[in-house]
Every structure is written in structure tokens, then in C-alpha cells.
Design a protein around this motif. Structure first.
Motif, PDB file in Angstrom:
ATOM      1  N   THR A 155       0.833  -1.201   0.000  1.00  0.00           N
ATOM      2  CA  THR A 155       0.000   0.000   0.000  1.00  0.00           C
ATOM      3  C   THR A 155       0.871   1.257   0.000  1.00  0.00           C
ATOM      4  N   ASN A 156       2.175   1.099  -0.231  1.00  0.00           N
ATOM      5  CA  ASN A 156       3.096   2.237  -0.236  1.00  0.00           C
ATOM      6  C   ASN A 156       2.757   3.165  -1.393  1.00  0.00           C
ATOM      7  N   THR A 157       2.485   4.438  -1.085  1.00  0.00           N
ATOM      8  CA  THR A 157       2.008   5.364  -2.110  1.00  0.00           C
ATOM      9  C   THR A 157       3.077   5.702  -3.149  1.00  0.00           C
ATOM     10  N   ALA A 158       4.357   5.482  -2.811  1.00  0.00           N
ATOM     11  CA  ALA A 158       5.439   5.705  -3.770  1.00  0.00           C
ATOM     12  C   ALA A 158       5.864   4.420  -4.463  1.00  0.00           C
ATOM     13  N   GLY A 159       5.321   3.308  -4.049  1.00  0.00           N
ATOM     14  CA  GLY A 159       5.554   2.047  -4.721  1.00  0.00           C
ATOM     15  C   GLY A 159       6.616   1.158  -4.100  1.00  0.00           C
ATOM     16  N   PHE A 160       6.624  -0.077  -4.577  1.00  0.00           N
ATOM     17  CA  PHE A 160       7.594  -1.100  -4.164  1.00  0.00           C
ATOM     18  C   PHE A 160       8.395  -1.475  -5.399  1.00  0.00           C
ATOM     19  N   ILE A 161       9.717  -1.350  -5.298  1.00  0.00           N
ATOM     20  CA  ILE A 161      10.612  -1.660  -6.416  1.00  0.00           C
ATOM     21  C   ILE A 161      11.337  -2.954  -6.089  1.00  0.00           C
ATOM     22  N   ASN A 162      10.966  -4.018  -6.757  1.00  0.00           N
ATOM     23  CA  ASN A 162      11.580  -5.322  -6.505  1.00  0.00           C
ATOM     24  C   ASN A 162      12.627  -5.615  -7.571  1.00  0.00           C
ATOM     25  N   ASN A 163      13.880  -5.477  -7.171  1.00  0.00           N
ATOM     26  CA  ASN A 163      14.996  -5.824  -8.045  1.00  0.00           C
ATOM     27  C   ASN A 163      15.659  -7.120  -7.610  1.00  0.00           C
ATOM     28  N   GLY A 164      15.056  -7.776  -6.637  1.00  0.00           N
ATOM     29  CA  GLY A 164      15.551  -9.062  -6.155  1.00  0.00           C
ATOM     30  C   GLY A 164      14.550 -10.148  -6.479  1.00  0.00           C
ATOM     31  N   THR A 165      14.223 -10.958  -5.487  1.00  0.00           N
ATOM     32  CA  THR A 165      13.205 -11.996  -5.669  1.00  0.00           C
ATOM     33  C   THR A 165      12.119 -11.827  -4.620  1.00  0.00           C
ATOM     34  N   LEU A 166      10.890 -12.043  -5.042  1.00  0.00           N
ATOM     35  CA  LEU A 166       9.729 -11.966  -4.161  1.00  0.00           C
ATOM     36  C   LEU A 166       8.848 -13.176  -4.417  1.00  0.00           C
ATOM     37  N   THR A 167       8.624 -13.986  -3.380  1.00  0.00           N
ATOM     38  CA  THR A 167       7.752 -15.155  -3.478  1.00  0.00           C
ATOM     39  C   THR A 167       6.619 -15.004  -2.482  1.00  0.00           C
TER      40      THR A 167
END
Length: 202
Positions: A155-167
Motif C-alpha cells: 500500500t506504499n504510495t510511492a511504490g515497491f521496487i523489486n529488483n531481487g526476488t519476491l515469493t
């Protein structure tokens, strides 16, 4: 109350109980023993060095540095607003940790079986467990590490930047942008209501 005003090291004696442990003063306090406490606060201007084991069962607050080669176990509600580096960290099913990712440096895996809320910063840690990961706040959160979560919300208003791994293994919700050059794996039910851009989506 255990403070750093007159002593620098808590070593041979285990501390246990449901009371409050305050780390105060202007001389660094070092722990090499086992501490199991209800409430914990660290305001020591030179920091608390935990080379033993620290378990917080009710509430915790770290507003000065908490460093060392020890283990931190969170079984209550813990608010971190300063540097926190340990060899191991576990958030139990009843535990909750809120932190800026820039303040968190764990040598081994962070085991999250409770709730971890990240409100800003860059995560470089390995995070695993069956718990909940909340990405909140108004400053973008960046991940370059490896994250596995049971439940995931952004819900972060500036966004989530995933440059790794997300499961995401159980449920996930993206309400704001989730972008980056990383890899996202969905093993449960995921609801996406915003921009979602990744190098790979499994």
C-alpha cells in the motif's frame, strides 16, 4: 532497570521475566548472555551491543543503535527507528516489527512468522517464513534481497521496487505500483490493482 551508566557489559547472568528492560546512558552496553524480557527500550546514545540472545515478548523500541553478533527474537510489538544489526532475527507468530529497511542488517536469514512492516528504505536481507510482509508508507521501498512471505500487501504510495526476488505463498495484494527488474513468484492467491512490472513473473 539495566543501564549503561555504571557498567559496560552484562555477561554471565541470564535475565528473564515479564518486566521492562531499559538500556540507557552514554556508555555502550554489551550483552553476551541470554535476556528474555516483557518490554525493552534502547535509548543509549552509544548503543546496545547484543552478542548473546535477546527475546522481547510484549513491546520493544530501539531508537539508538542495536548491533552485535547475537540473536534477536521478537514475540511482541517492536518499533525500530535506528540501526539494527544482528546475526539472526526471528519474528514469531505473535510478533510484529516495523522498520525502515535501511536500518536493518541481518547476517543470516530473517525468519518472519509474524508480521514485518517496512515503511521505507532498501532491503538487502534474505527474508523467509510463513508470516505477513506489509510494504507501507510514502517513500518507495526497494528490495535487492530475497523475500519469501506467506501474505504480502503493498500500500506504499510511492511504490515497491523489486529488483531481487519476491515469493508469495498464500495471499497477496498490490494496491500501488510494484515495479523493478526482479523476479516475482506467486504460489498462492494474488490480487493486483495497480501497475506490476517485473523481469519475470512465475
Amino acid at each position: 532497570r539495566f543501564t549503561g551508566r555504571n557498567t559496560g557489559t552484562q555477561d554471565d547472568t541470564a535475565i528473564t521475566g515479564s518486566g521492562t528492560l531499559n538500556i540507557q546512558g552514554s556508555t555502550a552496553v554489551t550483552n553476551t548472555a541470554s535476556i528474555n524480557t516483557g518490554n525493552f527500550t534502547n535509548t543509549n546514545t552509544e548503543g546496545f551491543i547484543n552478542n548473546g540472545t535477546l527475546t522481547v515478548n510484549t513491546t520493544g523500541s530501539n531508537s539508538a543503535s542495536l548491533t552485535g553478533t547475537g540473536s534477536l527474537n521478537i514475540a511482541g510489538t517492536f518499533t525500530n527507528s535506528a540501526g539494527l544489526s544482528q546475526k539472526n532475527m526471528t519474528i514469531s507468530a505473535s510478533g510484529y516489527l516495523s522498520t525502515n529497511a535501511d536500518n536493518l542488517s541481518i547476517t543470516n536469514t530473517i525468519t518472519n512468522n509474524g508480521t514485518l512492516t517496512i515503511n521505507a528504505g532498501t532491503n538487502t536481507n534474505a527474508i523467509t517464513g510463513s508470516g505477513t510482509l506489509n510494504i507501507q508508507g510514502s517513500t518507495a521501498v526497494i528490495n535487492t534481497g530475497s523475500i519469501t512471505a506467506g501474505t504480502f500487501t503493498n500500500t506504499n504510495t510511492a511504490g515497491f521496487i523489486n529488483n531481487g526476488t519476491l515469493t508469495v505463498n498464500t495471499t497477496g495484494t498490490n494496491s500501488n505500483s510494484l515495479i523493478g527488474t526482479g523476479t516475482m513468484t506467486v504460489a498462492g492467491t494474488f490480487t493486483n490493482n495497480a501497475v506490476l512490472t517485473q523481469n519475470a513473473l512465475n
